[in-house]
Design a protein around this motif. Structure first.
Motif, PDB file in Angstrom:
ATOM      1  N   VAL A 224       6.074  -5.499   9.830  1.00 27.68           N
ATOM      2  CA  VAL A 224       5.923  -4.048   9.860  1.00 27.68           C
ATOM      3  C   VAL A 224       4.448  -3.672   9.864  1.00 27.68           C
ATOM      4  N   MET A 225       4.191  -2.444  10.287  1.00 23.55           N
ATOM      5  CA  MET A 225       2.846  -1.881  10.228  1.00 23.55           C
ATOM      6  C   MET A 225       2.931  -0.591   9.429  1.00 23.55           C
ATOM      7  N   ILE A 226       2.042  -0.465   8.438  1.00 20.82           N
ATOM      8  CA  ILE A 226       2.022   0.707   7.565  1.00 20.82           C
ATOM      9  C   ILE A 226       0.677   1.396   7.704  1.00 20.82           C
ATOM     10  N   ARG A 227       0.705   2.702   7.968  1.00 20.56           N
ATOM     11  CA  ARG A 227      -0.529   3.482   8.011  1.00 20.56           C
ATOM     12  C   ARG A 227      -0.812   3.961   6.595  1.00 20.56           C
ATOM     13  N   ALA A 228      -1.889   3.420   6.020  1.00 16.22           N
ATOM     14  CA  ALA A 228      -2.275   3.773   4.657  1.00 16.22           C
ATOM     15  C   ALA A 228      -2.784   5.217   4.619  1.00 16.22           C
TER      16      ALA A 228
ATOM     17  N   VAL B 181      -4.436   0.923   9.399  1.00 11.84           N
ATOM     18  CA  VAL B 181      -3.106   0.342   9.548  1.00 11.84           C
ATOM     19  C   VAL B 181      -3.084  -1.056   8.951  1.00 11.84           C
ATOM     20  N   LYS B 182      -2.107  -1.305   8.091  1.00 10.59           N
ATOM     21  CA  LYS B 182      -1.921  -2.611   7.451  1.00 10.59           C
ATOM     22  C   LYS B 182      -0.775  -3.334   8.149  1.00 10.59           C
ATOM     23  N   GLN B 183      -1.002  -4.580   8.532  1.00  9.23           N
ATOM     24  CA  GLN B 183       0.033  -5.399   9.148  1.00  9.23           C
ATOM     25  C   GLN B 183       0.631  -6.316   8.082  1.00  9.23           C
ATOM     26  N   ILE B 184       1.949  -6.296   7.969  1.00  8.19           N
ATOM     27  CA  ILE B 184       2.639  -7.123   6.986  1.00  8.19           C
ATOM     28  C   ILE B 184       3.267  -8.303   7.722  1.00  8.19           C
ATOM     29  N   LEU B 185       2.908  -9.528   7.301  1.00  8.19           N
ATOM     30  CA  LEU B 185       3.381 -10.747   7.944  1.00  8.19           C
ATOM     31  C   LEU B 185       4.405 -11.449   7.067  1.00  8.19           C
ATOM     32  N   ALA B 186       5.280 -12.232   7.709  1.00  3.93           N
ATOM     33  CA  ALA B 186       6.282 -13.013   6.975  1.00  3.93           C
ATOM     34  C   ALA B 186       5.611 -14.173   6.268  1.00  3.93           C
ATOM     35  N   GLY B 187       6.046 -14.440   5.052  1.00  3.48           N
ATOM     36  CA  GLY B 187       5.525 -15.569   4.291  1.00  3.48           C
ATOM     37  C   GLY B 187       6.316 -16.842   4.527  1.00  3.48           C
ATOM     38  N   THR B 188       7.501 -16.712   5.151  1.00  2.00           N
ATOM     39  CA  THR B 188       8.363 -17.863   5.421  1.00  2.00           C
ATOM     40  C   THR B 188       9.300 -17.518   6.572  1.00  2.00           C
ATOM     41  N   SER B 189      10.006 -18.514   7.085  1.00  2.00           N
ATOM     42  CA  SER B 189      10.980 -18.251   8.143  1.00  2.00           C
ATOM     43  C   SER B 189      12.347 -17.981   7.529  1.00  2.00           C
ATOM     44  N   GLY B 190      13.183 -17.260   8.269  1.00  2.00           N
ATOM     45  CA  GLY B 190      14.516 -16.937   7.781  1.00  2.00           C
ATOM     46  C   GLY B 190      15.176 -15.863   8.625  1.00  2.00           C
ATOM     47  N   ILE B 191      16.219 -15.260   8.084  1.00  2.00           N
ATOM     48  CA  ILE B 191      16.989 -14.209   8.752  1.00  2.00           C
ATOM     49  C   ILE B 191      16.808 -12.906   7.984  1.00  2.00           C
ATOM     50  N   VAL B 192      16.507 -11.826   8.700  1.00  2.27           N
ATOM     51  CA  VAL B 192      16.383 -10.510   8.071  1.00  2.27           C
ATOM     52  C   VAL B 192      17.783 -10.073   7.653  1.00  2.27           C
TER      53      VAL B 192
ATOM     54  N   VAL C 137       0.823  -1.207   0.000  1.00  3.19           N
ATOM     55  CA  VAL C 137       0.000   0.000   0.000  1.00  3.19           C
ATOM     56  C   VAL C 137       0.856   1.256   0.000  1.00  3.19           C
ATOM     57  N   LYS C 138       0.220   2.389  -0.304  1.00  4.08           N
ATOM     58  CA  LYS C 138       0.854   3.700  -0.180  1.00  4.08           C
ATOM     59  C   LYS C 138       0.549   4.222   1.214  1.00  4.08           C
ATOM     60  N   GLY C 139       1.584   4.704   1.917  1.00  5.23           N
ATOM     61  CA  GLY C 139       1.377   5.221   3.268  1.00  5.23           C
ATOM     62  C   GLY C 139       2.698   5.524   3.937  1.00  5.23           C
ATOM     63  N   SER C 140       2.693   5.477   5.278  1.00  4.57           N
ATOM     64  CA  SER C 140       3.927   5.717   6.024  1.00  4.57           C
ATOM     65  C   SER C 140       4.147   4.585   7.020  1.00  4.57           C
ATOM     66  N   LEU C 141       5.426   4.285   7.262  1.00 10.01           N
ATOM     67  CA  LEU C 141       5.766   3.199   8.171  1.00 10.01           C
ATOM     68  C   LEU C 141       5.466   3.608   9.603  1.00 10.01           C
ATOM     69  N   GLU C 142       4.539   2.917  10.198  1.00 10.88           N
ATOM     70  CA  GLU C 142       4.115   3.171  11.576  1.00 10.88           C
ATOM     71  C   GLU C 142       5.100   2.531  12.561  1.00 10.88           C
TER      72      GLU C 142
ATOM     73  N   ASP D 150       9.143   6.626   7.345  1.00 15.40           N
ATOM     74  CA  ASP D 150       9.355   6.703   5.897  1.00 15.40           C
ATOM     75  C   ASP D 150       8.031   6.592   5.148  1.00 15.40           C
ATOM     76  N   LYS D 151       7.913   7.333   4.058  1.00 11.60           N
ATOM     77  CA  LYS D 151       6.762   7.226   3.154  1.00 11.60           C
ATOM     78  C   LYS D 151       7.057   6.119   2.148  1.00 11.60           C
ATOM     79  N   VAL D 152       6.067   5.268   1.902  1.00 12.67           N
ATOM     80  CA  VAL D 152       6.230   4.178   0.940  1.00 12.67           C
ATOM     81  C   VAL D 152       5.057   4.159  -0.020  1.00 12.67           C
ATOM     82  N   VAL D 153       5.285   3.567  -1.182  1.00 13.36           N
ATOM     83  CA  VAL D 153       4.223   3.343  -2.164  1.00 13.36           C
ATOM     84  C   VAL D 153       4.190   1.858  -2.478  1.00 13.36           C
TER      85      VAL D 153
END
Length: 86
Positions: free
Chosen positions: A42-46, A51-62, A20-25, A71-74
């Motif tokens: 992460v949580m992004i305020r559209a 607020v949109k919650q982004i979940l991991a699709g798999t396990s691993g190391i960041v 989504v377009k918004g800012s990182l909460e 930060d503003k994101v699109v």
């Protein structure tokens, strides 16, 4: 409302992008941290205020964080990279 990003692949890893377009909460993980599938990343305020919650699709190391809180994101902006567990 929760959104799960099924990220793009790169080698043995994933590229997590903004849906989504918004800012990182808030950012719930750090570089080098181990994450598990379905973990909140992460949580992004559209733009419309929800607020949109982004979940991991798999396990691993960041591997690399490319953003910081505020930060503003699109749609499609890279948020970070996860190297999958093998």
């Amino acid at each position: 409302m929760k959104y799960e990003v099924f990220p793009r692949r790169w080698g043995y890893g994933q590229i997590i992008t903004s849906p989504v377009k918004g800012s990182l909460e808030s950012i719930k993980v750090e570089s080098g941290e181990k994450v598990r599938e379905q973990q909140l990343l992460v949580m992004i305020r559209a733009e419309r205020g929800n607020v949109k919650q982004i979940l991991a699709g798999t396990s691993g190391i960041v591997e690399t964080l490319t953003v910081k809180v505020g930060d503003k994101v699109v749609h499609g902006d890279v948020l970070f990279f996860i190297k999958e567990d093998l």
